[in-house]
Design an enzyme around this catalytic site. Sequence first.
Site, PDB file in Angstrom:
ATOM      1  N   GLY A 198       8.450  28.212 -28.547  1.00  0.00           N
ATOM      2  CA  GLY A 198       7.393  28.208 -28.340  1.00  0.00           C
ATOM      3  C   GLY A 198       6.981  26.559 -28.466  1.00  0.00           C
ATOM      4  O   GLY A 198       7.837  26.286 -26.908  1.00  0.00           O
ATOM      5  N   GLY A 199       5.711  26.416 -28.401  1.00  0.00           N
ATOM      6  CA  GLY A 199       5.271  24.918 -28.262  1.00  0.00           C
ATOM      7  C   GLY A 199       6.039  23.394 -29.070  1.00  0.00           C
ATOM      8  O   GLY A 199       6.256  23.010 -28.046  1.00  0.00           O
ATOM      9  N   MET A 200       7.141  24.194 -29.718  1.00  0.00           N
ATOM     10  CA  MET A 200       7.906  23.108 -30.187  1.00  0.00           C
ATOM     11  C   MET A 200       9.039  23.180 -29.910  1.00  0.00           C
ATOM     12  O   MET A 200       9.969  21.696 -30.179  1.00  0.00           O
ATOM     13  CB  MET A 200       7.796  23.377 -31.745  1.00  0.00           C
ATOM     14  CG  MET A 200       6.566  23.054 -32.588  1.00  0.00           C
ATOM     15  SD  MET A 200       5.495  21.578 -32.594  1.00  0.00           S
ATOM     16  CE  MET A 200       7.169  19.509 -34.053  1.00  0.00           C
TER      17      MET A 200
ATOM     18  N   ASP B 196       5.678  29.102 -45.055  1.00  0.00           N
ATOM     19  CA  ASP B 196       4.906  30.202 -43.750  1.00  0.00           C
ATOM     20  C   ASP B 196       6.147  31.590 -44.099  1.00  0.00           C
ATOM     21  O   ASP B 196       6.855  32.230 -43.177  1.00  0.00           O
ATOM     22  CB  ASP B 196       6.012  29.320 -42.128  1.00  0.00           C
ATOM     23  CG  ASP B 196       5.219  30.483 -40.832  1.00  0.00           C
ATOM     24  OD1 ASP B 196       4.002  30.927 -40.952  1.00  0.00           O
ATOM     25  OD2 ASP B 196       5.618  30.387 -40.037  1.00  0.00           O
TER      26      ASP B 196
END
Length: 714
Positions: free
Chosen positions: A24-26, A137
């Site tokens: 993902g983006g992280m 989350d």
Amino acid sequence: MRPLTGADPESIGGYRLLARIGAGGMGVVYLGRSAGGALAAVKVIRAEHAADAGFRARFHREAAAAARVDGRWTTPVTAADPEAPEPWLATVFVPGPSLAEIVGGHGPLPPGAVRALGARLADALAAVHAAGLVHRDVKPGNVLLALDGPRLIDFGIARASGATALTATDVIVGTPGYLSPEQARVREEGVGAPSDVFSLGCLLGYAASGRPPFGAGGAAGVLYRTIHEAPDLDGVPDEALRALIARCLAKDPAGRPTVPELRAALGDFASDDWLPPGLPAVIAERSAEVLNLPERERAAPADTAAAGTAPEERSAPGRRRLLTLGAAAGVLAAGGGAWLVSGRRTGSTDEPAGPRPARTIAVQADLTGPGRALGTAVERGARLAVEQHNTRADRGFDLALTVLDDRGDPDRAGKLARRLVADGRVCAVVGPTSDATALAVRDTYNRAPVPMVTAWAGTDALYNTASVTEPGVFQVRPADSTVDAPLVRYLTSVEPVTRTALIDDRATRDYSWLIAKSLTAAPPSGGSVTRYPVAADTDDFGAVAARAARAEAVVYCGGSPRRAAACARALRAAGFTGTAAATEPVLDPVFLDAAGAAAEGWVFSATFVDPARLEPAAGFVRSYRRRYGVHEAARGAAEAYDVAGLVAFALTVVGTGPVDTGTLVHRLRSLSYRGVTRTIVFRSDTGVVQMNPGLFLWRVTDGAPMFLGQYQDV
């Protein structure tokens, strides 16, 4: 699961990378294998994020906080390096599919399975909150399904309660559709444990109906409905479950149940039948596919250097990197003399070519009833033994563990035993953890036969069955009728006396009679014994203590810590200066607290050890502390570790073919097993365990119980 790319490193912090789990983006999450052979999920943060000082500080704090999470239904952090150029964190890997995959591919779960799922996840959240974290989350993608239950994963955005937020202003942390109204409004100061309860309610609604309660689509619309509209729970078929989920989804955090309230409302469950028919096979097949994943070819050394890991660091994480050790790292730290602990890996080249057969053992214990402290310790000790077995390169099979909570209730214990035997997968049972539950299940396990190995039930009624005539019952703990032996020796050879007074407490009539009878038959030093009865309907030990104080030693024969404390205070008031003693049931915090200074110097016989004072158990103690993040191994854990090790050793002797439990019973009865607490041997003439190695002495010193050792060595 996707193949590695050419840009992926060969290893991270001693973990050899096998595949990509997600990206993902992280950053990227990899499937890795430790030097000890255990699989791990290794999350690596992209360098551009790590360059931000605030982000790195947050990652450092959250990695340390996540390492404190200690729950059966969570995935422990095994190692981390927040200081690396690309910070990383490794957790125990769960090979099963996510809840999102199962519901998406196979439809909603039935109400019973949803309740069992929710109960386990409530326990997981309790562990997260106990570590001072809020998960933030909880969603179907962060719940992985194993055969024995779900695991709540990904504490990557959890943060310590009350800590300053390092996220940017107006950035929502969480997943739309599963976050709380307070998260949706970006009110960090209001995001606490009730927020996780809301998210769990959304998840349970999805599991029961196949759709999230606030719908799908664009994030803005989902967030609006989360804040302003009622949830859609029409697809939840069970009315009571629907009402409970609706309570979790209250807009006001104060209107939601607490995690303990939610756990209680979800009811009880068993660990071996929580999934509906068909899904266990799906999960097992998926797990087998992942566990059989081959390692990729070794990359060039330049790849490793590019990942920020020097070649000399590849073998194992450095001391600075290890925040806490789980199953994989625990065995590397173990020393000790037990078979499980002494096994050493020599590298991945020792792995067999094909998949190993699986062997399942069960723990049956009181995990939520009056004996939950002991039951939890037993479950943890057995789990550590299973995990360490599975790191051995020379093992011929993998061990799986199923856990059954009988709550200390004999009726429930009997039902669970019958269900377990009917299932047919379990080779042996560790437990139960009380006399009453052990007596309730002995016939069921014996008839199967499924070996029932208990180190916590001492009744003679059970001990009489643990013989060649009823071979399925293995009572590793010496019987109650033998626990006087350490006191006789102590009062004969260590602090010799010739006049002994026995306090026969009729409040625990049968036990007190047994101990008094044994001491009368074999008096210390061959001297005189005087018996003083105390009626069950009085707490006044004053009169009896005044007469008994004339003896050189006083033995409280009963089994009540509270009444023993009253006896201790009365003896002190009567001016008694001799040796006071009692047996295992009295060696309890209740006695120490209620007796106060009067407990000083009391001597106890017991069938359990303090592993911290046993040299062979040093490796076990280190592994247990690191695995569970505690300062000491709880009472019963070392014995459970040895019992599970005994079973694993017997299964090794039986071989890797199909397990015949009758043959396993025979092998167990004929083995000599050197554990961390003692050597376990069953007598060839009677089939019962050799008692003397399992009897120990303790003494209260400076207000705390001190382990003296095996009684014949004191």
